[in-house]
Design a protein around this motif. Structure first.
Motif, PDB file in Angstrom:
ATOM      1  N   GLY A   2      11.540   6.403  -7.440  1.00 13.62           N
ATOM      2  CA  GLY A   2      11.077   6.810  -8.774  1.00 13.62           C
ATOM      3  C   GLY A   2       9.588   6.697  -9.006  1.00 13.62           C
ATOM      4  N   HIS A   3       8.795   6.816  -7.928  1.00 10.97           N
ATOM      5  CA  HIS A   3       7.343   6.823  -8.160  1.00 10.97           C
ATOM      6  C   HIS A   3       7.021   7.966  -9.125  1.00 10.97           C
ATOM      7  CE1 HIS A   3       3.079   7.413  -7.532  1.00 10.97           C
ATOM      8  NE2 HIS A   3       3.053   6.151  -7.127  1.00 10.97           N
ATOM      9  N   SER A   4       6.019   7.766  -9.959  1.00 12.89           N
ATOM     10  CA  SER A   4       5.758   8.765 -11.010  1.00 12.89           C
ATOM     11  C   SER A   4       5.406  10.134 -10.433  1.00 12.89           C
ATOM     12  CB  SER A   4       4.674   8.283 -11.963  1.00 12.89           C
ATOM     13  OG  SER A   4       3.449   8.275 -11.311  1.00 12.89           O
ATOM     14  N   GLY A  22       0.850  -1.189   0.000  1.00 14.81           N
ATOM     15  CA  GLY A  22       0.000   0.000   0.000  1.00 14.81           C
ATOM     16  C   GLY A  22       0.887   1.240   0.000  1.00 14.81           C
ATOM     17  N   ASN A  23       0.660   2.098  -0.959  1.00 18.71           N
ATOM     18  CA  ASN A  23       1.402   3.362  -1.007  1.00 18.71           C
ATOM     19  C   ASN A  23       0.461   4.454  -0.531  1.00 18.71           C
ATOM     20  OD1 ASN A  23       2.872   5.631  -1.607  1.00 18.71           O
ATOM     21  ND2 ASN A  23       2.675   5.437  -3.842  1.00 18.71           N
ATOM     22  N   TRP A  24       0.708   4.911   0.676  1.00 19.42           N
ATOM     23  CA  TRP A  24      -0.227   5.864   1.283  1.00 19.42           C
ATOM     24  C   TRP A  24       0.024   7.307   0.866  1.00 19.42           C
ATOM     25  CZ3 TRP A  24      -0.882   3.934   7.062  1.00 19.42           C
ATOM     26  CH2 TRP A  24      -1.696   2.793   7.047  1.00 19.42           C
ATOM     27  N   LYS A  25       1.118   7.552   0.183  1.00 14.64           N
ATOM     28  CA  LYS A  25       1.408   8.920  -0.285  1.00 14.64           C
ATOM     29  C   LYS A  25       1.308   9.892   0.905  1.00 14.64           C
ATOM     30  CE  LYS A  25      -0.324   7.243  -4.613  1.00 14.64           C
ATOM     31  NZ  LYS A  25      -0.885   7.497  -5.929  1.00 14.64           N
ATOM     32  N   MET A  26       0.753  11.096   0.703  1.00 13.53           N
ATOM     33  CA  MET A  26       0.690  12.046   1.826  1.00 13.53           C
ATOM     34  C   MET A  26      -0.657  11.915   2.537  1.00 13.53           C
ATOM     35  SD  MET A  26       1.798  16.052   1.839  1.00 13.53           S
ATOM     36  CE  MET A  26       0.233  16.725   1.351  1.00 13.53           C
ATOM     37  N   ALA A  28       0.910  -6.330  -6.300  1.00  9.79           N
ATOM     38  CA  ALA A  28       0.367  -5.027  -6.679  1.00  9.79           C
ATOM     39  C   ALA A  28       0.863  -3.928  -5.753  1.00  9.79           C
ATOM     40  CB  ALA A  28      -1.157  -5.084  -6.645  1.00  9.79           C
ATOM     41  N   LEU A  29       1.059  -2.762  -6.329  1.00 10.33           N
ATOM     42  CA  LEU A  29       1.356  -1.541  -5.575  1.00 10.33           C
ATOM     43  C   LEU A  29       0.086  -0.699  -5.659  1.00 10.33           C
ATOM     44  CD1 LEU A  29       3.344   0.319  -4.072  1.00 10.33           C
ATOM     45  CD2 LEU A  29       4.206   1.082  -6.283  1.00 10.33           C
ATOM     46  N   VAL A  30      -0.506  -0.458  -4.500  1.00 11.74           N
ATOM     47  CA  VAL A  30      -1.855   0.115  -4.491  1.00 11.74           C
ATOM     48  C   VAL A  30      -1.895   1.426  -3.722  1.00 11.74           C
ATOM     49  CG1 VAL A  30      -4.272  -0.369  -3.970  1.00 11.74           C
ATOM     50  CG2 VAL A  30      -2.727  -2.264  -4.451  1.00 11.74           C
ATOM     51  N   GLY A  31      -2.435   2.441  -4.342  1.00 10.07           N
ATOM     52  CA  GLY A  31      -2.576   3.735  -3.686  1.00 10.07           C
ATOM     53  C   GLY A  31      -3.934   3.848  -3.016  1.00 10.07           C
ATOM     54  N   GLY A  32      -4.885   4.464  -3.721  1.00  8.33           N
ATOM     55  CA  GLY A  32      -6.211   4.776  -3.174  1.00  8.33           C
ATOM     56  C   GLY A  32      -6.875   3.643  -2.419  1.00  8.33           C
ATOM     57  N   ALA A  33      -6.893   2.455  -3.004  1.00 11.38           N
ATOM     58  CA  ALA A  33      -7.621   1.332  -2.383  1.00 11.38           C
ATOM     59  C   ALA A  33      -6.883   0.740  -1.181  1.00 11.38           C
ATOM     60  CB  ALA A  33      -7.911   0.247  -3.420  1.00 11.38           C
ATOM     61  N   GLY A  45      -1.674   0.894 -10.408  1.00  9.61           N
ATOM     62  CA  GLY A  45      -2.488   1.834 -11.193  1.00  9.61           C
ATOM     63  C   GLY A  45      -3.946   1.432 -11.087  1.00  9.61           C
ATOM     64  N   SER A  46      -4.658   2.094 -10.147  1.00 12.48           N
ATOM     65  CA  SER A  46      -6.095   1.835  -9.935  1.00 12.48           C
ATOM     66  C   SER A  46      -6.416   0.368  -9.628  1.00 12.48           C
ATOM     67  CB  SER A  46      -6.910   2.336 -11.137  1.00 12.48           C
ATOM     68  OG  SER A  46      -6.741   3.737 -11.270  1.00 12.48           O
ATOM     69  N   VAL A  47      -5.531  -0.261  -8.858  1.00 11.82           N
ATOM     70  CA  VAL A  47      -5.827  -1.624  -8.395  1.00 11.82           C
ATOM     71  C   VAL A  47      -6.816  -1.536  -7.230  1.00 11.82           C
ATOM     72  CG1 VAL A  47      -4.870  -3.705  -7.303  1.00 11.82           C
ATOM     73  CG2 VAL A  47      -3.584  -2.536  -9.107  1.00 11.82           C
ATOM     74  N   ALA A  90      -2.702   5.474 -15.366  1.00 11.35           N
ATOM     75  CA  ALA A  90      -3.608   4.607 -14.598  1.00 11.35           C
ATOM     76  C   ALA A  90      -3.558   4.917 -13.104  1.00 11.35           C
ATOM     77  CB  ALA A  90      -3.236   3.141 -14.825  1.00 11.35           C
ATOM     78  N   ILE A  91      -2.646   5.802 -12.705  1.00 16.83           N
ATOM     79  CA  ILE A  91      -2.486   6.053 -11.273  1.00 16.83           C
ATOM     80  C   ILE A  91      -3.522   7.053 -10.775  1.00 16.83           C
ATOM     81  CG2 ILE A  91      -0.928   6.981  -9.509  1.00 16.83           C
ATOM     82  CD1 ILE A  91       1.382   5.831 -11.116  1.00 16.83           C
ATOM     83  N   GLY A  92      -4.346   6.580  -9.857  1.00 13.44           N
ATOM     84  CA  GLY A  92      -5.341   7.447  -9.231  1.00 13.44           C
ATOM     85  C   GLY A  92      -6.449   7.893 -10.165  1.00 13.44           C
ATOM     86  N   THR A  93      -6.576   7.264 -11.305  1.00 11.30           N
ATOM     87  CA  THR A  93      -7.565   7.708 -12.290  1.00 11.30           C
ATOM     88  C   THR A  93      -8.780   6.786 -12.362  1.00 11.30           C
ATOM     89  OG1 THR A  93      -6.482   6.399 -14.005  1.00 11.30           O
ATOM     90  CG2 THR A  93      -5.776   8.696 -13.784  1.00 11.30           C
ATOM     91  N   TYR A 113       5.546  -1.818 -12.147  1.00 11.88           N
ATOM     92  CA  TYR A 113       5.116  -1.243 -13.424  1.00 11.88           C
ATOM     93  C   TYR A 113       3.822  -0.468 -13.182  1.00 11.88           C
ATOM     94  CZ  TYR A 113       2.818  -0.671 -17.861  1.00 11.88           C
ATOM     95  OH  TYR A 113       2.133  -0.108 -18.922  1.00 11.88           O
ATOM     96  N   GLU A 114       3.918   0.834 -13.305  1.00  8.35           N
ATOM     97  CA  GLU A 114       2.753   1.683 -13.066  1.00  8.35           C
ATOM     98  C   GLU A 114       2.570   2.655 -14.225  1.00  8.35           C
ATOM     99  OE1 GLU A 114       1.824   1.969  -8.585  1.00  8.35           O
ATOM    100  OE2 GLU A 114       3.315   3.468  -9.034  1.00  8.35           O
ATOM    101  N   PRO A 115       1.650   2.342 -15.139  1.00  8.22           N
ATOM    102  CA  PRO A 115       1.387   3.303 -16.210  1.00  8.22           C
ATOM    103  C   PRO A 115       0.904   4.606 -15.571  1.00  8.22           C
ATOM    104  CG  PRO A 115       0.081   1.277 -16.491  1.00  8.22           C
ATOM    105  CD  PRO A 115       0.736   1.198 -15.162  1.00  8.22           C
TER     106      PRO A 115
END
Ligand code: PGA
Length: 252
Positions: A94-96, A8-12, A231-236, A212-214, A171-174, A166-168
């Motif tokens: 190197g996160h996008s 899980g990538n919680w970002k800020m 998977a590397l998952v942000g929002g979810a 990317g939107s997993v 597809a990230i957060g979209t 691999y994160e297009p």
């Protein structure tokens, strides 16, 4: 059976208290999971990192970034030594969003990867194309360059244990995720490029994640593919419910 990885990538997002609350909410689900089955990681804020590292041994803690210099006049930055002191072994590189908002390049990622290598840390190196590159059919060329320049002059041992995400970018957060067959094709291409460019003989440990939107509904579409290890998952990953739901899916 392959070991699956969920990071899980919680970002800020999430304070220290919220991090503690999250771990309490998911602890029932993760208590019996063995790392050989599913490796569960979270990249929280730097402030929450030492707390996360202390309160559970079922989740590995991941730094979202690191500076490549050992120390010095770099206001606002965090060094590898600071991470090692609190027993952090993994870092996203190197996160996008870092590439886009903080001007990170393949070259600066390479310096950061070298800093991790020197300190026996494991990198989660993020690669992926923008929407323009995707539309122009340049995905593989972009990824090859990100790999060749990013992993330049690193030891075989370090590359053997690296995790590539691999994160297009599009597809990230979209909410718009990549087609799983395309993601599989790129994951296999990543392994092939690394094997050939870096003359790797053993690379069973090399892992490729899709990001990317997993979400719970699609995680297995990706992770069931031969060359996608997780998977590397942000929002979810922010809500305990959807995090738990993804773990339940990976257990299937
Ligand atoms: P997302 O983010 O799951 O919200 O698309 C993924 C990431 O940034 O790693």
């Amino acid at each position: 059976m392959k070991t699956k990885i969920l990071i899980g990538n919680w970002k800020m997002n999430k304070t220290i208290q919220e991090t503690i609350g999250f771990v309490c909410a998911v602890k029932e689900t993760i208590k019996d999971i063995e790392p050989e089955q599913i490796m569960i990681g979270i990249a929280p804020s730097f402030l929450a990192l030492p707390v996360l590292e202390k309160i559970t041994d079922k989740i590995f803690s991941v730094a979202q970034n690191v500076h490549y210099e050992e120390k010095g006049a770099y206001t606002g930055e965090i060094s590898v030594e600071m991470l090692k002191e609190i027993e952090i072994d993994y870092a996203l590189i190197g996160h996008s969003e870092r590439r886009k908002y903080f001007n990170e390049s393949n070259e600066s990622c390479n310096l950061k990867l070298k800093a991790l290598e020197k300190n026996q840390m494991i990198a989660v190196y993020c690669v992926g194309e923008t929407i323009e590159e995707y539309r122009d059919g340049k995905t593989k060329a972009v990824i090859k360059t990100q790999l060749i320049e990013g992993l330049k002059d690193l030891s075989k041992e370090f590359i053997e244990n690296i995790i590539i995400a691999y994160e297009p970018v599009w597809a990230i957060g979209t909410g718009e995720s990549a087609n799983e067959d395309i993601a599989q094709d790129i994951a296999s291409y990543i392994k092939e490029v690394i094997k050939e460019e870096f003359k790797m003989k053993y690379f069973d440990n090399l892992k490729v994640l899709y990001g990317g939107s997993v979400k719970p509904e699609n995680i297995n579409d990706y992770v069931n593919k031969d060359d996608i290890d997780g998977a590397l998952v942000g929002g979810a990953s922010l809500s305990p419910d959807s995090f738990v739901a993804m773990i339940e899916k990976l257990k299937e």
